[in-house]
Scaffold this active site. Structure first.
Site, PDB file in Angstrom:
ATOM      1  N   ARG A  45     -54.205 -39.652 115.893  1.00 56.66           N
ATOM      2  CA  ARG A  45     -53.322 -40.013 115.050  1.00 56.66           C
ATOM      3  C   ARG A  45     -51.829 -39.462 114.970  1.00 56.66           C
ATOM      4  O   ARG A  45     -50.970 -39.623 115.003  1.00 56.66           O
ATOM      5  CB  ARG A  45     -53.826 -40.516 113.674  1.00 56.66           C
ATOM      6  CG  ARG A  45     -52.726 -40.791 112.627  1.00 56.66           C
ATOM      7  CD  ARG A  45     -53.276 -41.539 111.344  1.00 56.66           C
ATOM      8  NE  ARG A  45     -54.559 -41.281 110.834  1.00 56.66           N
ATOM      9  CZ  ARG A  45     -54.658 -39.929 110.013  1.00 56.66           C
ATOM     10  NH1 ARG A  45     -53.866 -38.996 109.961  1.00 56.66           N
ATOM     11  NH2 ARG A  45     -55.903 -39.718 109.836  1.00 56.66           N
ATOM     12  N   TYR A  97     -33.883 -59.943 111.966  1.00 57.98           N
ATOM     13  CA  TYR A  97     -35.103 -60.445 112.334  1.00 57.98           C
ATOM     14  C   TYR A  97     -35.868 -60.977 111.191  1.00 57.98           C
ATOM     15  O   TYR A  97     -35.765 -60.321 109.969  1.00 57.98           O
ATOM     16  CB  TYR A  97     -35.713 -59.471 113.206  1.00 57.98           C
ATOM     17  CG  TYR A  97     -37.068 -59.909 113.466  1.00 57.98           C
ATOM     18  CD1 TYR A  97     -37.386 -60.897 114.648  1.00 57.98           C
ATOM     19  CD2 TYR A  97     -38.284 -59.434 112.900  1.00 57.98           C
ATOM     20  CE1 TYR A  97     -38.607 -61.156 114.823  1.00 57.98           C
ATOM     21  CE2 TYR A  97     -39.662 -59.849 113.243  1.00 57.98           C
ATOM     22  CZ  TYR A  97     -39.484 -60.583 114.369  1.00 57.98           C
ATOM     23  OH  TYR A  97     -40.848 -61.016 114.517  1.00 57.98           O
ATOM     24  N   ASP A 169     -31.289 -51.667 114.926  1.00 56.75           N
ATOM     25  CA  ASP A 169     -32.377 -52.309 115.433  1.00 56.75           C
ATOM     26  C   ASP A 169     -31.479 -52.618 116.724  1.00 56.75           C
ATOM     27  O   ASP A 169     -30.889 -53.638 116.660  1.00 56.75           O
ATOM     28  CB  ASP A 169     -32.971 -53.485 114.609  1.00 56.75           C
ATOM     29  CG  ASP A 169     -33.847 -54.467 115.497  1.00 56.75           C
ATOM     30  OD1 ASP A 169     -33.873 -54.116 116.481  1.00 56.75           O
ATOM     31  OD2 ASP A 169     -34.783 -55.021 114.677  1.00 56.75           O
ATOM     32  N   LYS A 194     -40.445 -56.861 123.004  1.00 54.64           N
ATOM     33  CA  LYS A 194     -39.606 -57.782 123.655  1.00 54.64           C
ATOM     34  C   LYS A 194     -39.298 -57.096 124.977  1.00 54.64           C
ATOM     35  O   LYS A 194     -40.046 -56.982 125.965  1.00 54.64           O
ATOM     36  CB  LYS A 194     -38.431 -57.857 122.842  1.00 54.64           C
ATOM     37  CG  LYS A 194     -38.540 -58.212 121.252  1.00 54.64           C
ATOM     38  CD  LYS A 194     -39.441 -59.427 121.221  1.00 54.64           C
ATOM     39  CE  LYS A 194     -40.085 -59.723 119.874  1.00 54.64           C
ATOM     40  NZ  LYS A 194     -39.355 -59.317 118.683  1.00 54.64           N
TER      41      LYS A 194
END
Ligand code: PLP
Length: 378
Positions: A45, A97, A169, A194
């Site tokens: 992690r 978004y 973004d 994407k």
């Protein structure tokens, strides 16, 4: 190093232990320590060599100080929002978004993070939205689905004047076409699901920050909240990213041809593409990006007609998401933006007949034929 070279030789290349040219998938959770506290990696992690190679690659591609990989774009955005505290105020692009809108209006509001959504392509609206407690301006450009363009230089000037963070973004343009950090942005994030992944096979998010202070904070948040990307998906994403340049160039070439085809038809009400000289953000986009990308929206007149067209396309797959090798097509009013009330949707310009297309890398002639038969025979 030029972009296409950087996509192959950026970040960490190969494996120093074995010479493996492809970064190995370190499918491991914990690491043997040489002595107490004497280790290169402690726990996956906190750090994992495969994820670290990806994080270095996106750092280099965006020209930032450090990169971070998350389990989705939304996990990346949530981590960035965790930089702020109750009572802080963040300004957002109004047609961000949908998931970002939901995160801010339905989840982050529980922690009293205050938000204002404005049309950031109109800089006066950004100026007017600044409050004493404003800590950041969060911009998406071009936006989804209307491809509105925000001027980085203008936003950066306001952010610097008020000493607040400038967050972008960059999912739609990708680091291949646009690098917000070179225009003063402090944090750039991506839904790597994407274009970066590019093959409709991995869900991931990436963050790049432009200072050591932000790097320490984001790493602290990543390690504390734990929304990391696993080693296998990190590897898969790097594999996809190697061809980002080739894919972006091909999609843009085909998109231009499709825009020309649509422009010649009189049964299309409106076409939104930043590459069109009459697009409102054309000049601004040209000055801050090296390509116009592969996203187009066009209005076929009515929701009924749009649905008939979408039933007929063969190569344009009816699906959410974007940026893949396969062309995708969707109806924002009934799909990605369905949760926004119709009145608000119309205010934003998202009409019932608006179709959004993500152009893939199939042969452009086949794609045009596909749209032609769907528009002619519906
Ligand atoms: C898809 C998308 C997101 C969310 O990313 P996920 O990987 O789906 O969590 C954020 N911003 C933009 C612009 C997107 O297209």
């Amino acid at each position: 190093m030029k972009k296409k070279t950087q996509l192959i030789h950026g970040g960490i290349v190969g494996d120093k232990h074995t010479g493996a040219v492809s970064v190995p998938i370190y499918q491991v959770s914990t690491y043997k320590q040489e002595g107490v506290g004497n280790f290169a990696y402690e726990y996956s992690r906190t750090g994992n060599p495969t994820r670290e190679a990806l994080e270095s690659l996106i750092r280099d591609l965006e020209g930032g100080h450090a990169g971070f990989a998350f389990g989705s774009g939304m996990a990346a955005i949530t981590a960035v929002m965790s930089l702020f505290k109750s009572g802080d105020h963040v300004i957002f692009t109004d047609d961000v978004y949908g998931g970002t809108y939901r995160l801010m209006s339905k989840l982050m509001n529980r922690f009293n993070l205050e938000v204002t959504f404005v049309d950031t392509s109109d800089i006066d609206q950004v100026k007017d939205a600044i409050q004493d407690n404003t800590v950041a301006i969060y911009v998406e450009t071009p936006t989804n689905p209307l491809l509105k363009v925000t001027d980085f230089n203008e936003v950066n000037a306001i952010a610097k004047k008020h000493d607040i963070l400038f967050i972008v973004d960059n999912t739609f343009s990708t680091p291949y076409f646009q690098n917000p950090i070179s225009f003063g942005s402090d944090i750039v994030l991506h839904s790597a699901t994407k274009y970066l992944g590019g093959h409709s096979d991995v869900v991931a998010g990436l963050v790049v920050v432009n200072s050591e202070k932000l790097a320490e904070e984001v790493h602290f948040i990543q390690n504390s909240s734990g929304g990391i990307l696993g080693p296998h998906d990190s590897w898969l994403l790097m594999r996809g990213m190697k061809t980002l340049g080739l894919r972006m160039e091909q999609t843009e070439k085909s998109t231009k041809k499709i825009v020309d085809f649509l422009s010649e038809r009189d049964d299309i009400v409106n076409i939104y593409y930043p590459g069109l000289a009459n697009h409102k953000g054309h000049d601004t986009h040209k000055q801050q990006a090296t390509g116009f990308g592969g996203m187009i929206s066009f209005d076929v007149g009515s929701g009924e007609r749009a649905e008939r067209v979408l039933r007929k396309t063969k190569y344009f797959t009816l699906a959410e998401s974007l940026g893949a090798v396969e062309s995708l097509i969707s109806l924002p009013a009934k799909m990605t933006h369905a949760s926004i009330p119709r009145e608000r949707r119309l205010e934003l310009g998202i009409t019932d007949g608006l179709i959004r297309a993500s152009v893939g890398i199939e042969d452009a002639e086949d794609l045009i034929q596909d749209l032609k038969q769907a528009l002619d025979n519906e």
